[in-house]
Enzyme design. Sequence first.
Site, PDB file in Angstrom:
ATOM      1  N   CYS A 126      44.548  28.189  -5.925  1.00  0.00           N
ATOM      2  CA  CYS A 126      44.702  28.177  -7.393  1.00  0.00           C
ATOM      3  C   CYS A 126      44.180  29.447  -8.068  1.00  0.00           C
ATOM      4  O   CYS A 126      44.794  29.950  -9.018  1.00  0.00           O
ATOM      5  CB  CYS A 126      44.021  26.940  -7.982  1.00  0.00           C
ATOM      6  SG  CYS A 126      42.433  26.555  -7.250  1.00  0.00           S
ATOM      7  N   HIS A 241      40.642  27.263 -14.585  1.00  0.00           N
ATOM      8  CA  HIS A 241      39.857  28.350 -13.998  1.00  0.00           C
ATOM      9  C   HIS A 241      39.969  29.577 -14.905  1.00  0.00           C
ATOM     10  O   HIS A 241      41.055  29.896 -15.399  1.00  0.00           O
ATOM     11  CB  HIS A 241      40.414  28.750 -12.626  1.00  0.00           C
ATOM     12  CG  HIS A 241      40.203  27.728 -11.543  1.00  0.00           C
ATOM     13  ND1 HIS A 241      39.460  26.587 -11.689  1.00  0.00           N
ATOM     14  CD2 HIS A 241      40.649  27.719 -10.253  1.00  0.00           C
ATOM     15  CE1 HIS A 241      39.453  25.911 -10.544  1.00  0.00           C
ATOM     16  NE2 HIS A 241      40.174  26.574  -9.665  1.00  0.00           N
TER      17      HIS A 241
END
Length: 342
Positions: A126, A241
């Site tokens: 990711c 994130h």
Amino acid sequence: MRVAVVGATGAVGSTILGVMRERSFAADEVVPFASERSAGRRIDWGETELEVRALGEEAIQGFDLALFSAGSHTSEEWVPRFAAAGAVAVDNSSFWRMSDDVPLVVSEVNPGALDGHKGIVANPNCSTMQMVVALKPILDAAGIERLVVSTYQSVSGTGQRAVEELHDQAQAVIEAKELPAPAVYPHQIAFNALPQVETFKDGDDYTTEERKMMAETRKILGSDELGISATCVRIPVYTGHSESVNVQTRDPLSPEECRKLLSAAPGIRVIDDPGNGLYPTAVDAAGQDDVLVGRIRRDPSHDRCLNLWVVGDNLRKGAATNAVQVAELLKVRGLLRRAPAN
Ligand code: A2P
């Protein structure tokens, strides 16, 4: 078209099912798989429900596509078995990513890598995913010589148990109760920042997550020479994130040009008016498919370096959305194999 979703009860697997429905993914049948523990459980699927199955040689026959997010151990064993049974497997785990025969694909960045796949396609990590989406327009316009990245990663990337651990610890701190002992992370995650994402393997002073970011970025951007240094940090955010990325380009590129390039690129939204408090945050990114980029500015220590702040939903573009986009590309480009009759 029969589609298997393996790990369908997990954080990413359930997001894959949601993204398939949002994008009206054209499937005649979708079959959710999970561990034996979940077999028989029913999952909402619009007007109807799907029944979770356990993996088994008979159960995996007759699929065109298998979208995996059930951890590396499951992928090691079952991805090749689905591929041998005729499906193309799109795998979210790290197990197959660096294999020479396996394309590592981000839909906006290197869709051409799907050509000639051998039944297994890997979805990147990711943190890598959102960074390369933001870097691709810069690479094409000005070349990239070196990257220094620091991440601020949410707990949902670790899975559902980590989300619960953060919640329970945060509640205990706020209520001034004794903290439950950390089980998922090596230290308290609530109100803390851990400079360790995954493990320090075999005495390495970089973590496995940092190694993945460095190796996967080179593979996706097709450059063994690209210099890259990563520091990955886990912070007490549920989803999204954030990354501080320092990019050294081959040719000069001004922040204004960079802003223009990124604004025109697919899958990116530029939010960059810091004087008015406008820049991307994890809370903004959660639930979105676009990668958000802001704080685009010159690095005063180097005239070919820019700093960027890159934020993405780790469960969506960082995992589920890209897997579904790759599946769509495989279908549109006639790269699915015909599954043998069940
Ligand atoms: P289960 O819910 O039955 O444990 P997460 O990353 O959120 O922890 O989710 C992991 C996913 O992978 C879950 O759907 C989990 O199913 C599934 N899973 C874990 N181990 C296996 C296995 N051995 N076979 C199939 N699915 C598995």
